[in-house]
Write a protein that holds these residues in place. Structure first.
Motif, PDB file in Angstrom:
ATOM      1  N   UNK A   1      -0.038  45.858 -88.558  1.00 23.57           N
ATOM      2  CA  UNK A   1      -0.290  45.537 -89.970  1.00 23.57           C
ATOM      3  C   UNK A   1      -1.374  46.433 -90.551  1.00 23.57           C
ATOM      4  N   UNK A   2      -2.409  46.708 -89.749  1.00 22.91           N
ATOM      5  CA  UNK A   2      -3.454  47.631 -90.212  1.00 22.91           C
ATOM      6  C   UNK A   2      -2.858  49.028 -90.429  1.00 22.91           C
ATOM      7  N   UNK A   3      -1.978  49.443 -89.514  1.00 22.59           N
ATOM      8  CA  UNK A   3      -1.337  50.745 -89.673  1.00 22.59           C
ATOM      9  C   UNK A   3      -0.469  50.789 -90.924  1.00 22.59           C
ATOM     10  N   UNK A   4       0.198  49.661 -91.229  1.00 23.01           N
ATOM     11  CA  UNK A   4       1.019  49.594 -92.429  1.00 23.01           C
ATOM     12  C   UNK A   4       0.159  49.732 -93.682  1.00 23.01           C
ATOM     13  N   UNK A   5      -1.000  49.079 -93.685  1.00 28.39           N
ATOM     14  CA  UNK A   5      -1.907  49.195 -94.827  1.00 28.39           C
ATOM     15  C   UNK A   5      -2.375  50.640 -95.000  1.00 28.39           C
ATOM     16  N   UNK A   6      -2.723  51.292 -93.895  1.00 29.37           N
ATOM     17  CA  UNK A   6      -3.147  52.694 -93.973  1.00 29.37           C
ATOM     18  C   UNK A   6      -2.013  53.583 -94.461  1.00 29.37           C
ATOM     19  N   UNK A   7      -0.801  53.309 -93.961  1.00 30.93           N
ATOM     20  CA  UNK A   7       0.346  54.105 -94.392  1.00 30.93           C
ATOM     21  C   UNK A   7       0.603  53.946 -95.876  1.00 30.93           C
ATOM     22  N   UNK A   8       0.498  52.719 -96.370  1.00 24.49           N
ATOM     23  CA  UNK A   8       0.681  52.477 -97.804  1.00 24.49           C
ATOM     24  C   UNK A   8      -0.340  53.257 -98.636  1.00 24.49           C
ATOM     25  N   UNK A   9      -1.602  53.219 -98.195  1.00 22.64           N
ATOM     26  CA  UNK A   9      -2.639  53.955 -98.934  1.00 22.64           C
ATOM     27  C   UNK A   9      -2.358  55.460 -98.921  1.00 22.64           C
ATOM     28  N   UNK A  10      -1.936  55.981 -97.767  1.00 25.71           N
ATOM     29  CA  UNK A  10      -1.659  57.412 -97.674  1.00 25.71           C
ATOM     30  C   UNK A  10      -0.459  57.809 -98.533  1.00 25.71           C
ATOM     31  N   UNK A  11       0.557  56.951 -98.543  1.00 28.69           N
ATOM     32  CA  UNK A  11       1.742  57.250 -99.356  1.00 28.69           C
ATOM     33  C   UNK A  11       1.374  57.255-100.839  1.00 28.69           C
ATOM     34  N   UNK A  12       0.603  56.261-101.282  1.00 22.77           N
ATOM     35  CA  UNK A  12       0.179  56.208-102.687  1.00 22.77           C
ATOM     36  C   UNK A  12      -0.644  57.445-103.047  1.00 22.77           C
ATOM     37  N   UNK A  13      -1.562  57.833-102.140  1.00 26.67           N
ATOM     38  CA  UNK A  13      -2.376  59.030-102.386  1.00 26.67           C
ATOM     39  C   UNK A  13      -1.504  60.279-102.494  1.00 26.67           C
ATOM     40  N   UNK A  14      -0.549  60.432-101.558  1.00 23.47           N
ATOM     41  CA  UNK A  14       0.295  61.629-101.548  1.00 23.47           C
ATOM     42  C   UNK A  14       1.208  61.678-102.766  1.00 23.47           C
ATOM     43  N   UNK A  15       1.729  60.519-103.187  1.00 21.82           N
ATOM     44  CA  UNK A  15       2.584  60.484-104.371  1.00 21.82           C
ATOM     45  C   UNK A  15       1.790  60.904-105.609  1.00 21.82           C
ATOM     46  N   UNK A  16       0.582  60.372-105.767  1.00 23.47           N
ATOM     47  CA  UNK A  16      -0.251  60.721-106.922  1.00 23.47           C
ATOM     48  C   UNK A  16      -0.605  62.211-106.904  1.00 23.47           C
ATOM     49  N   UNK A  17      -0.920  62.739-105.712  1.00 26.03           N
ATOM     50  CA  UNK A  17      -1.264  64.155-105.605  1.00 26.03           C
ATOM     51  C   UNK A  17      -0.062  65.032-105.971  1.00 26.03           C
TER      52      UNK A  17
END
Length: 309
Positions: free
Chosen positions: A289-305
């Motif tokens: 679940x912690x990995x999923x939260x990190x993945x979500x944050x990274x995906x949101x960051x990469x999409x915005x970038x």
């Protein structure tokens, strides 16, 4: 991709192996040989007895209840099949992205090579004109030498660009296999600005394969937890057994027996091993679940970038 395909097959075989526990277990045993009986076991016997023995045994065992462990294991292995399929798609995406990047490199070096070739043509025309003007005495020899030097530099630049282009094509063919002669063309343009960034974020959270993989992993761990919890329940089997033995002696005889039993096995204490295993799986679920939260944050960051770029 071929490796991922084999991993999918392995996961599918693991499902079949798990489902085998729903079926009965039938075992046949045959023993044949010479047996010797020690005379000391019979005070009236002066010598040992030897005889040929022939034994057959057929055992049928059917599992009736195991605390839902088999059902949980089948569900867990089916999740592993889904994981293997997602990993295959991820690998295909990686290969596709590498092909695109290699193609863009070909396009870039193709442009550089063509520009260098056009510059050489222009420099040759210029050198020819300066050479005529130098012979006519209108320009100095130094001006001609400068033009010839620039032409030599242009030839070197073209050779370098052509070598880079050939390397880029080789890198592309490493991914695609041998290609026919081709000329790279500009890709179609895409204006991300016509969509709101929330559209991309919603799509990524729903369809990003890393997020999907994390969710499937948690589902598999949940089934693993149910399977481990089932070890606290007894395992109940029905066992049918038939035996036949034959002793070839002076007084040969055949012995036969048959039985149908209800067998229950219940582990009452195991040194807290099961509890530790369940806690380990709980920790793995929390980690995922912690990995999923990190993945979500990274995906949101990469999409915005990517959107801003």
């Amino acid at each position: 991709i071929d490796v991922r395909n084999e991993q999918i097959k392995q996961a599918e075989f693991s499902v079949e192996a798990a489902k085998a526990d729903f079926l009965p277990d039938i075992q046949f045993t045959y023993e044949f040989g010479r047996a010797y009986r020690d005379p000391s076991t019979n005070a009236n016997t002066t010598g040992g007895d030897q005889s040929m023995q022939d034994r057959k045994s057929l055992v049928f065992s059917q599992k009736l209840f195991d605390g839902l462990r088999t059902q949980a294991e089948v569900k867990r292995t089916r999740k592993l099949v889904k994981q293997a399929n997602v990993n295959r798609i991820l690998t295909m995406e990686t290969v596709t992205r590498n092909v695109i990047e290699a193609y863009v490199d070909v396009l870039q070096y193709q442009k550089t090579r063509d520009d260098a070739q056009n510059f050489i043509s222009e420099m040759r025309n210029l050198v020819s004109k300066i050479s005529e003007m130098e012979r006519a005495g209108n320009l100095s020899r130094a001006r001609l030498n400068l033009a010839q030097s620039r032409l030599a530099s242009a030839l070197t630049a073209f050779q370098n660009a052509n070598a880079s282009y050939n390397d880029a094509v080789s890198n592309l063919e490493l991914l695609t296999g041998e290609l026919p002669d081709f000329e790279a063309v500009e890709p179609l343009s895409f204006d991300a600005g016509v969509y709101n960034i929330d559209t991309f974020l919603d799509f990524a959270e729903t369809n990003n394969l890393q997020i999907i993989l994390n969710k499937i992993t948690e589902e598999a761990l949940q089934h693993d937890y149910v399977s481990e919890r089932g070890t606290y329940f007894p395992e109940i089997n029905v066992v049918a057994r038939g035996d036949e033995s034959y002793n070839k002696t002076e007084d040969p005889k055949i012995e036969q027996s048959a039985s149908v039993l209800l067998e229950a096995n219940w582990v009452l204490f195991d040194g807290f091993s099961r509890r530790a295993s369940m806690n380990e799986i709980k920790s793995q679920i929390h980690e995922n679940r912690y990995q999923l939260e990190n993945t979500l944050r990274e995906v949101i960051r990469d999409v915005k970038l990517a959107y801003n770029q």
